[in-house]
Design a protein around this motif. Sequence first.
Motif, mmCIF file in Angstrom:
data_model
loop_
_atom_site.group_PDB
_atom_site.id
_atom_site.type_symbol
_atom_site.label_atom_id
_atom_site.label_comp_id
_atom_site.label_asym_id
_atom_site.label_seq_id
_atom_site.Cartn_x
_atom_site.Cartn_y
_atom_site.Cartn_z
ATOM 1 N N LEU A 55 0.813 -1.217 0.000
ATOM 2 C CA LEU A 55 0.000 0.000 0.000
ATOM 3 C C LEU A 55 0.850 1.272 0.000
ATOM 4 O O LEU A 55 0.350 2.350 -0.340
ATOM 5 C CB LEU A 55 -0.922 0.006 1.225
ATOM 6 C CG LEU A 55 -1.986 -1.110 1.257
ATOM 7 C CD1 LEU A 55 -2.774 -1.057 2.555
ATOM 8 C CD2 LEU A 55 -2.919 -1.012 0.069
ATOM 9 N N ARG A 62 -1.893 3.110 -4.285
ATOM 10 C CA ARG A 62 -3.159 3.843 -4.277
ATOM 11 C C ARG A 62 -4.281 3.069 -4.951
ATOM 12 O O ARG A 62 -5.454 3.336 -4.712
ATOM 13 C CB ARG A 62 -2.967 5.181 -4.986
ATOM 14 C CG ARG A 62 -1.915 6.080 -4.332
ATOM 15 C CD ARG A 62 -1.723 7.351 -5.136
ATOM 16 N NE ARG A 62 -0.692 8.215 -4.540
ATOM 17 C CZ ARG A 62 -0.309 9.360 -5.061
ATOM 18 N NH1 ARG A 62 -0.869 9.806 -6.200
ATOM 19 N NH2 ARG A 62 0.631 10.077 -4.466
ATOM 20 N N PRO A 65 -6.834 -1.900 -2.817
ATOM 21 C CA PRO A 65 -7.582 -1.821 -1.561
ATOM 22 C C PRO A 65 -6.926 -2.711 -0.500
ATOM 23 O O PRO A 65 -6.256 -3.696 -0.842
ATOM 24 C CB PRO A 65 -8.981 -2.337 -1.930
ATOM 25 C CG PRO A 65 -9.023 -2.292 -3.428
ATOM 26 C CD PRO A 65 -7.631 -2.485 -3.907
ATOM 27 N N PRO A 66 -7.082 -2.392 0.779
ATOM 28 C CA PRO A 66 -6.463 -3.195 1.834
ATOM 29 C C PRO A 66 -6.807 -4.688 1.766
ATOM 30 O O PRO A 66 -5.907 -5.518 1.936
ATOM 31 C CB PRO A 66 -6.993 -2.549 3.129
ATOM 32 C CG PRO A 66 -7.246 -1.124 2.734
ATOM 33 C CD PRO A 66 -7.714 -1.168 1.314
ATOM 34 N N ARG A 171 -11.023 -7.284 10.213
ATOM 35 C CA ARG A 171 -11.903 -6.143 9.960
ATOM 36 C C ARG A 171 -12.653 -5.698 11.206
ATOM 37 O O ARG A 171 -12.741 -4.506 11.508
ATOM 38 C CB ARG A 171 -12.908 -6.496 8.861
ATOM 39 C CG ARG A 171 -12.308 -6.537 7.469
ATOM 40 C CD ARG A 171 -13.413 -6.730 6.445
ATOM 41 N NE ARG A 171 -12.916 -6.698 5.083
ATOM 42 C CZ ARG A 171 -13.691 -6.802 4.009
ATOM 43 N NH1 ARG A 171 -15.014 -6.946 4.157
ATOM 44 N NH2 ARG A 171 -13.163 -6.759 2.801
#
Length: 353
Positions: A55, A62, A65-66, A171
């Motif tokens: 990342l 950019r 996504p994580p 998450r």
Amino acid sequence: MNDSTTADRFRTTVLGFLAAVALGWILHIGKSVLVPIVFSVLVVYVIVGLARLLLRLPLAGRMIPPPVGHALSALVIAGTLVFLASLIAANVGRVAELAPRYSAALLNMIQDVAARFGVEAAPTWQTVRADLLAQINTHRLIGSTVLSVTAIIASLTVVLLYIAFMLIELRGFPDKIGRLSSDPAKVAALRKILGNINARIGTYLAMKTVVSVAQGLVSWAILAGFGVEFALFWAVLIGLLNYIPYVGSVLGVLLPCAFAAMQFGELGTVLAIAASLSAAQFVIGFFVDPYLMGSTLNLSPFVILVSLAAWSALWGIAGAFLAVPITACLVLVFAEFPGTRPIAVLLSRSGEI
């Protein structure tokens, strides 16, 4: 008043000692359950660390996504495990092919040593088996080997399952931490402790991995240059042993040299290989490693050695790999509470927490 205070302190010391003994007993008898969990946590640290590196890339970071970063990191780890498994499988087959040649070279070395010590009858495989191997139960040895391989495969499967579910839990983990208490101050303190642990352990594992890869590459170049067979396998093993403080460096020299002695049967070549590997261990261990690691964990060298012995006694080889991260976590936790902060000061390298 003084007598009461002394009695309270003595009672606290005794209770703390008993709690430590009970905890050690639980850790020992729970080895089969706890070791895969701790290994899984460390692998998740590595996966998350790789995802953060992805990342941070100027352009691709950019666009990733994580969750995708975590998935890519997990694929890298899985690919590495598959590579190691295939490497071991290929080397096992190659060793089986070269076993007659190695056995002949080993017998020649035994006979040469016997001649130097003035043994009248030159040893043969029959006498070696009769003198050295008579006490070994072959069937039991084969059975224990099969059980060990089966246990390793089963443990690896459990670790992979733990890793998968831990990544799923990432998450919702921050929300769970926020709901542990209704007091914002306590939640903030807990987040601070976990943040310090994550930063320190994550940085340590990342830097240690870089150093281990460098150690493996240099060792591979040395072994391949001397013509040592299975140079790639030994390089990977040396890189893995680099995670074990102090002892790993010694084994990283002794094991390949013992194999080289069996392959070449020449003392000069073996000594040259040992000197080259020792020089690589010295340069990387005393210059590169401290420069990259810095004061990441702030652990006393004596404490590292003692923790290595203690965790190895509790969990065997797995404990040797896990000793430093676990001890670092304990120091970070001890430093956050007034009652245990003196322990953290004693365990630290400089006394500053």
